[in-house]
Design a protein around this motif. Structure first.
Motif, PDB file in Angstrom:
ATOM      1  N   LEU A  89       0.835  -1.208   0.000  1.00 50.17           N
ATOM      2  CA  LEU A  89       0.000   0.000   0.000  1.00 50.17           C
ATOM      3  C   LEU A  89       0.871   1.260   0.000  1.00 50.17           C
ATOM      4  N   ALA A  90       1.958   1.230   0.775  1.00 49.61           N
ATOM      5  CA  ALA A  90       2.877   2.383   0.825  1.00 49.61           C
ATOM      6  C   ALA A  90       3.534   2.606  -0.540  1.00 49.61           C
ATOM      7  N   ASP A  91       3.942   1.508  -1.207  1.00 52.86           N
ATOM      8  CA  ASP A  91       4.532   1.603  -2.551  1.00 52.86           C
ATOM      9  C   ASP A  91       3.548   2.243  -3.522  1.00 52.86           C
ATOM     10  N   ILE A  92       2.313   1.752  -3.496  1.00 55.93           N
ATOM     11  CA  ILE A  92       1.286   2.243  -4.421  1.00 55.93           C
ATOM     12  C   ILE A  92       0.992   3.721  -4.161  1.00 55.93           C
ATOM     13  N   GLN A  93       0.940   4.114  -2.884  1.00 52.96           N
ATOM     14  CA  GLN A  93       0.670   5.520  -2.541  1.00 52.96           C
ATOM     15  C   GLN A  93       1.755   6.436  -3.096  1.00 52.96           C
ATOM     16  N   GLU A  94       3.022   5.998  -3.016  1.00 54.99           N
ATOM     17  CA  GLU A  94       4.123   6.803  -3.554  1.00 54.99           C
ATOM     18  C   GLU A  94       3.970   7.007  -5.053  1.00 54.99           C
ATOM     19  N   ILE A  95       3.553   5.943  -5.745  1.00 53.31           N
ATOM     20  CA  ILE A  95       3.398   6.006  -7.203  1.00 53.31           C
ATOM     21  C   ILE A  95       2.232   6.924  -7.581  1.00 53.31           C
ATOM     22  N   ILE A  96       1.111   6.792  -6.869  1.00 49.45           N
ATOM     23  CA  ILE A  96      -0.048   7.653  -7.133  1.00 49.45           C
ATOM     24  C   ILE A  96       0.319   9.121  -6.875  1.00 49.45           C
ATOM     25  N   ASN A  97       1.090   9.375  -5.804  1.00 50.11           N
ATOM     26  CA  ASN A  97       1.523  10.743  -5.493  1.00 50.11           C
ATOM     27  C   ASN A  97       2.405  11.321  -6.595  1.00 50.11           C
ATOM     28  N   TYR A  98       3.291  10.485  -7.144  1.00 52.46           N
ATOM     29  CA  TYR A  98       4.195  10.936  -8.213  1.00 52.46           C
ATOM     30  C   TYR A  98       3.368  11.382  -9.416  1.00 52.46           C
ATOM     31  N   ARG A  99       2.405  10.553  -9.779  1.00 54.14           N
ATOM     32  CA  ARG A  99       1.540  10.873 -10.922  1.00 54.14           C
ATOM     33  C   ARG A  99       0.742  12.151 -10.649  1.00 54.14           C
ATOM     34  N   GLU A 100       0.256  12.271  -9.422  1.00 60.07           N
ATOM     35  CA  GLU A 100      -0.523  13.455  -9.038  1.00 60.07           C
ATOM     36  C   GLU A 100       0.343  14.716  -9.095  1.00 60.07           C
ATOM     37  N   ALA A 101       1.594  14.615  -8.627  1.00 59.43           N
ATOM     38  CA  ALA A 101       2.496  15.779  -8.633  1.00 59.43           C
ATOM     39  C   ALA A 101       2.760  16.242 -10.065  1.00 59.43           C
ATOM     40  N   LEU A 102       2.976  15.291 -10.981  1.00 61.50           N
ATOM     41  CA  LEU A 102       3.204  15.658 -12.383  1.00 61.50           C
ATOM     42  C   LEU A 102       1.972  16.330 -12.978  1.00 61.50           C
ATOM     43  N   THR A 103       0.796  15.826 -12.628  1.00 65.29           N
ATOM     44  CA  THR A 103      -0.457  16.408 -13.122  1.00 65.29           C
ATOM     45  C   THR A 103      -0.625  17.831 -12.590  1.00 65.29           C
ATOM     46  N   VAL A 104      -0.323  18.027 -11.314  1.00 69.96           N
ATOM     47  CA  VAL A 104      -0.386  19.369 -10.702  1.00 69.96           C
ATOM     48  C   VAL A 104       0.578  20.315 -11.417  1.00 69.96           C
ATOM     49  N   ALA A 105       1.786  19.817 -11.733  1.00 71.96           N
ATOM     50  CA  ALA A 105       2.800  20.637 -12.403  1.00 71.96           C
ATOM     51  C   ALA A 105       2.318  21.101 -13.773  1.00 71.96           C
ATOM     52  N   VAL A 106       1.719  20.190 -14.525  1.00 74.72           N
ATOM     53  CA  VAL A 106       1.247  20.509 -15.875  1.00 74.72           C
ATOM     54  C   VAL A 106       0.189  21.616 -15.808  1.00 74.72           C
ATOM     55  N   ASP A 107      -0.722  21.502 -14.848  1.00 74.98           N
ATOM     56  CA  ASP A 107      -1.752  22.543 -14.681  1.00 74.98           C
ATOM     57  C   ASP A 107      -1.118  23.868 -14.257  1.00 74.98           C
ATOM     58  N   ALA A 108      -0.164  23.784 -13.331  1.00 73.93           N
ATOM     59  CA  ALA A 108       0.468  25.004 -12.805  1.00 73.93           C
ATOM     60  C   ALA A 108       1.218  25.755 -13.903  1.00 73.93           C
TER      61      ALA A 108
END
Length: 370
Positions: A89-108
């Motif tokens: 679960l911790a591994d998966i959360q890190e991966i989801i966060n990475y994807r989310e951070a990139l998505t936030v960056a693109v919008d920003a």
């Protein structure tokens, strides 16, 4: 005895052998331009390349030691209530966060420039609710960190700059990022990526942020039309050399060895990314021909878009993503399964939704060589 903290060289580095890099600069730029041509031909890259973004998050996190696969992440998202162990679960959360951070960056980047402040914002997203959430998310470190095989700084392989030197090092890094006069943008990107990882400005997550910066800088500098470039497959496959080249900068000032390595990584991954993007586009075109014949439904295109966005999904997720009424959606899923376009992974029982996989798309996304 503790090694002295690294003192970053002012940018650009003085010793770049521009002449020696000319052939590699030319071939890396050509490969990237070809990839960008494919990217520009894709009608909706955010949708169609969405699984590649998740795979990039998987591979970038794997370099840091996570074990989860693309399939693990997509299965979890299709069925978040399924019980899995804490480590997974911790591994998966890190991966989801990475994807989310990139998505936030693109919008920003639609409204602001890439700078240290935005990098701190991305770091906050990256560490939210994950293993590093107690490591000062979004804050430039105020303690001395180090990279080593154990918890003793005396045994460190690399000691990043002292906290007092970080503001100056980051200001210099940002000034070089703003420099529009550099001879070649890919060499500039190589230097920016390495210097960021050597500055190691955060207590955790520096490598992942450093890899995330690659497509963001390419996009901001106008090298690619969409901020979608996936570098981690090459770096993960060549992990020992990746770290060796970075350490050679701090140990011997060998910027040229790093630049050569990184330009080759860009060239290789531009080819691999282009082949995957083209294969996904071809599959999309094939589905636009096949699915209408199979389903005879007015909801064909929204159904296709839903399975491309999330190639492992629950029936309820499919209805939500596609906004297709449940009865029509259930018939489409049956038709797609009977035609072997999707496969049933787990049959629903009671209130539990069925889980499906779109195997052709997963195979393209995970395939290292197409």
């Amino acid at each position: 005895m503790m090694a002295a903290p690294y003192v970053p060289e002012p940018l650009p580095p003085a010793g770049i052998d521009w002449e020696a890099h000319i052939p590699q600069i030319a071939s890396a730029n050509r490969a990237l331009a070809r990839y960008d041509g494919i990217l520009q031909a894709i009608p909706n890259p955010e949708l169609l390349l969405s699984p590649l973004l998740t795979q990039e998050a998987v591979l970038s996190s794997r370099i840091e030691g996570t074990q989860a696969s693309l399939e693990d992440v997509l299965r979890f998202e299709a069925n978040p209530r399924e019980r899995i162990n804490d480590r997974a679960l911790a591994d998966i959360q890190e991966i989801i966060n990475y994807r989310e951070a990139l998505t936030v960056a693109v919008d920003a980047l639609k409204a602001r420039r890439l700078d240290t402040g935005l990098v701190c914002d991305l770091h906050r997203v990256l560490l939210a609710g994950s293993r590093g959430m107690d490591r000062e998310p979004g804050c430039i470190r105020t303690i001395q960190n180090f990279i080593g095989r154990d918890a003793h700084i005396e045994h460190a392989i690399f000691v990043p700059p002292a906290p007092a030197d970080l503001p100056g090092a980051l200001a210099d890094w940002e000034a070089y990022l703003r420099n529009e006069e550099e001879k070649d943008i890919l060499v500039q990107l190589s230097v920016l990526k390495a210097q960021f990882e050597l500055i190691h400005p955060f207590c955790d997550g520096n490598g992942r942020i450093g890899r995330m910066l690659v497509p963001l800088i390419m996009y901001e500098k106008g090298l690619i039309a969409s901020p979608m470039f996936y570098i981690s497959a090459y770096l993960e496959r060549n992990r020992p050399v990746y770290y060796e080249r970075l350490l050679a900068i701090s140990g011997d000032g060998d910027w040229n060895g790093w630049i050569k390595f990184f330009l080759h990584a860009i060239e290789e991954q531009a080819g691999a990314n282009g082949r995957k993007a083209k294969a996904i586009l071809d599959l999309y075109d094939e589905m636009k021909r096949t699915v209408p014949e199979v389903t005879r439904s007015q909801y064909t295109i929204t159904a296709i878009d839903a399975i491309f966005k999330t190639p492992i999904f629950s029936s309820s997720e499919f209805y939500d993503l596609s906004a297709i009424p449940k009865e029509s959606g259930a018939k489409i899923l049956r038709d797609l399964e009977e035609s072997d376009i999707i496969q049933l992974v787990q049959k629903g029982r009671g209130r539990k939704a069925s889980i499906y996989i779109f195997p052709h798309l997963v195979a393209i996304t995970e395939g290292d060589r197409l």
